[in-house]
Design a protein around this motif. Structure first.
Motif, short mmCIF file in Angstrom:
data_model
loop_
_atom_site.label_atom_id
_atom_site.label_comp_id
_atom_site.label_asym_id
_atom_site.label_seq_id
_atom_site.Cartn_x
_atom_site.Cartn_y
_atom_site.Cartn_z
N PHE B 41 0.84 -1.32 -0.06
CA PHE B 41 0.02 -0.11 -0.17
C PHE B 41 0.94 1.30 0.06
N PRO B 42 0.43 2.33 -0.48
CA PRO B 42 -1.20 2.68 -0.97
C PRO B 42 -1.12 1.82 -2.47
N VAL B 43 -2.41 1.49 -2.76
CA VAL B 43 -2.53 1.13 -4.21
C VAL B 43 -3.59 1.80 -5.04
N ALA B 44 -3.48 1.71 -6.40
CA ALA B 44 -4.51 2.19 -7.30
C ALA B 44 -5.24 1.03 -7.63
N VAL B 45 -6.60 1.40 -7.64
CA VAL B 45 -7.54 0.39 -8.34
C VAL B 45 -8.20 0.72 -9.37
N PHE B 62 -8.17 5.10 -4.90
CA PHE B 62 -6.98 4.67 -4.14
C PHE B 62 -7.03 3.90 -2.83
N ALA B 63 -6.26 3.24 -2.41
CA ALA B 63 -6.43 2.51 -1.08
C ALA B 63 -5.29 2.57 -0.37
N GLU B 64 -5.61 2.99 1.00
CA GLU B 64 -3.98 3.23 1.88
C GLU B 64 -4.02 1.96 2.57
N ASP B 65 -4.85 1.31 2.99
CA ASP B 65 -4.81 -0.19 3.38
C ASP B 65 -5.81 -1.23 3.25
N ALA B 66 -5.82 -2.57 3.70
CA ALA B 66 -6.45 -3.52 3.36
C ALA B 66 -8.05 -3.07 3.40
N ASP B 67 -8.41 -2.57 4.54
CA ASP B 67 -9.84 -2.18 4.60
C ASP B 67 -10.40 -1.22 3.42
N GLU B 72 -13.27 -0.51 -1.67
CA GLU B 72 -13.22 -0.02 -3.10
C GLU B 72 -13.54 -1.33 -3.95
N LEU B 73 -13.13 -2.21 -3.67
CA LEU B 73 -13.44 -3.63 -4.59
C LEU B 73 -14.70 -3.84 -4.61
N THR B 74 -15.17 -3.70 -3.39
CA THR B 74 -16.77 -3.80 -3.33
C THR B 74 -17.82 -2.93 -4.01
#
Lengths: 77, 397
Positions: B41-45, B62-67, B72-74
């Motif tokens: 992390f961070p990742v781009a979705v 963008f996501a900073e952590d697993a939560d 964002e996936l959902t």
């Protein structure tokens, strides 16, 4: 005879022509096929005739092509 | 045919252009868990849909952590972005950068050449940013780096950046040429704090007519049956394609279905678009788009006619082309009429208008007259013919 075009091979004249089979390779849209003793007309193909005249120019006495949508007028006319 | 971002990035990687290492996710957020377990992390979705402006449309997050990633996936999987359903996401490390650039290669039909375009203002709204430089790039032979260096230098690049960017541009030109692309653009290509050039997004379009030369791509990306806008072709469209490819003479296919009731047999190029638009303008509802040209055989036109009329909601067909010189009016007329007759229908009822003037029109019109089909010559415009077709009146018989 097709819906729009009729192609006739006059048996007598064609039989007298040794080169009648030449029509098979001459026709660009495969209207002539191998027949008994010479060439024959593939009736399922005659509506593809483009009236190019190659057949009747090669064997004027043996081939007749008619346009059925103009009162059966002969194509070479 | 436009490729998805992840497919374009695979081509970039193969060409030696640096891209973030991504992971494809489809199905549900729960399904994605194992494949993303080691995400940094961070990742781009990023939604994998074939449309521009994904960021503005909410298709990139963008996501900073697993939560946050899970959320964002959902949110994105199964959602719609600019009318495109999101089936797949590309998750990749978010790349830090100092600068963004745009570089692209496409064809300029006016210049009759491939052209390279570069801008130092890459990123969102690059079109509005202006300040792009452009140069023709002959691609009959593999592209030479010096042409790109000239272009980039004219844009003000120098030193190591000029050298690195020249390398990327030359590789992009190789990709464009080797894959028969009609467009290959990287936007943005970013410069990282470490001085690396990384392609964060890519838009690649392949020439449909050259796909036969790229069986590897067709197989690798599953392009068989994918339409230009990535939708699956309908059974009717596939059948039209079969008809077209069954006979080398001319074109009678390239069908795209629409939910209307007026079938169209129209010439290719601008005339077909004009006819299609004109039908709509006069209140008609086209059942399809298609293309006829290059003197198709009677059989081909006949089969296409039968195919169109096999749709229960297609009430009639309009046959409209521009003035033709390389297609014979009489042969098209034969095909259309014969197709209708073979279905046991009346050509006079089923053909709304036949407007193809040009080569062998006297024979064509004689044939149509015999069957009572309304027809029009070149004194009737495509627009007027479309109006007649929609109104169900007009034309000689």
């Amino acid at each position: 005879m097709g819906e729009f075009i009729a192609v006739y091979l006059k048996d007598k004249e064609c039989a007298e022509h040794e080169g009648c089979r030449r029509l098979i390779s001459l026709c660009p849209v495969d209207i002539f096929v191998e027949g008994e003793g010479g060439a024959a007309v593939d009736e399922g193909q005659v509506d593809e005739c483009t009236l190019c005249g190659l057949c009747w120019e090669a064997l004027p006495d043996a081939v007749e092509v008619r346009r059925l949508y103009i009162d059966g007028a002969e194509a070479r006319a | 045919m436009r490729l998805y971002e992840h497919e374009g990035k695979a081509l970039l990687e193969r060409a030696g252009i640096r891209v973030p290492k991504g992971t494809l996710v489809s199905g549900s957020a729960a399904d994605a868990g194992p494949s993303l377990g080691a995400a940094t992390f961070p990742v781009a979705v990023k939604s994998q849909v074939l449309t521009g402006g994904r960021m503005k449309a909410g298709g990139i997050a963008f996501a900073e952590d697993a939560d946050q990633l899970s959320a964002e996936l959902t949110r994105l999987l199964g959602s719609e972005i600019s009318g495109h359903r999101v089936e797949t996401l590309l998750v990749e490390p978010k790349t830090q950068f100092d600068r963004e650039f745009y570089l692209g290669i496409t064809y300029d039909s006016a210049a009759k050449s491939a052209v390279a375009v570069f801008s130092q203002a890459g990123g969102i709204d690059v079109e509005q940013a202006g300040a792009a430089v452009k140069a023709e790039i002959p691609l009959l032979l593999p592209a030479s780096g010096f042409r790109f260096k000239e272009l980039l230098a004219s844009a003000g690049l120098q030193g190591r950046l000029l050298s690195g960017m020249t390398g990327v541009f030359t590789k992009l030109a190789g990709l464009f040429r080797d894959n028969d692309c009609i467009l290959a653009e990287i936007n943005p290509l970013v410069l990282t704090p470490e001085g690396k050039l990384v392609a964060l997004d890519v838009h690649v379009e392949l020439d449909d007519d050259a796909l036969y030369r790229h069986g590897d791509l067709v197989k690798r990306f599953g392009l068989e049956g994918r339409d230009a806008d990535a939708r699956e072709r309908s059974p009717l469209e596939r059948k039209a394609e079969e008809i077209d490819s069954a006979d080398h003479r001319g074109v009678a296919g390239r069908m795209v279905e629409f939910p209307g009731n007026l079938g169209l047999l129209i010439g290719g190029g601008g005339a077909s678009l004009t006819a299609f638009d004109a039908v709509q303008r006069h209140g008609g509802k086209p059942a399809n788009y298609c293309e006829i040209g290059g003197n198709p055989s009677v059989w081909k036109v006949k089969e296409l006619t039968k195919l169109l009329l096999s749709r229960k909601d297609v009430e009639r067909i309009a046959v409209i082309m521009n003035v033709v010189s390389n297609t014979r009016v009489d042969l098209v007329a034969r095909g259309v009429v014969k197709g209708i007759l073979e279905l046991g229908l009346d050509p006079a009822e089923k053909i709304a208008i036949f407007r193809i003037p040009g080569a062998w029109e006297e024979d064509g019109f004689s044939l149509l007259r015999k069957y009572g089909v309304p027809y029009a010559d070149r004194t009737v415009s495509i627009d007027q013919a479309a109006k007649m077709a929609v109104a169900g009146a007009g034309g000689e018989r």
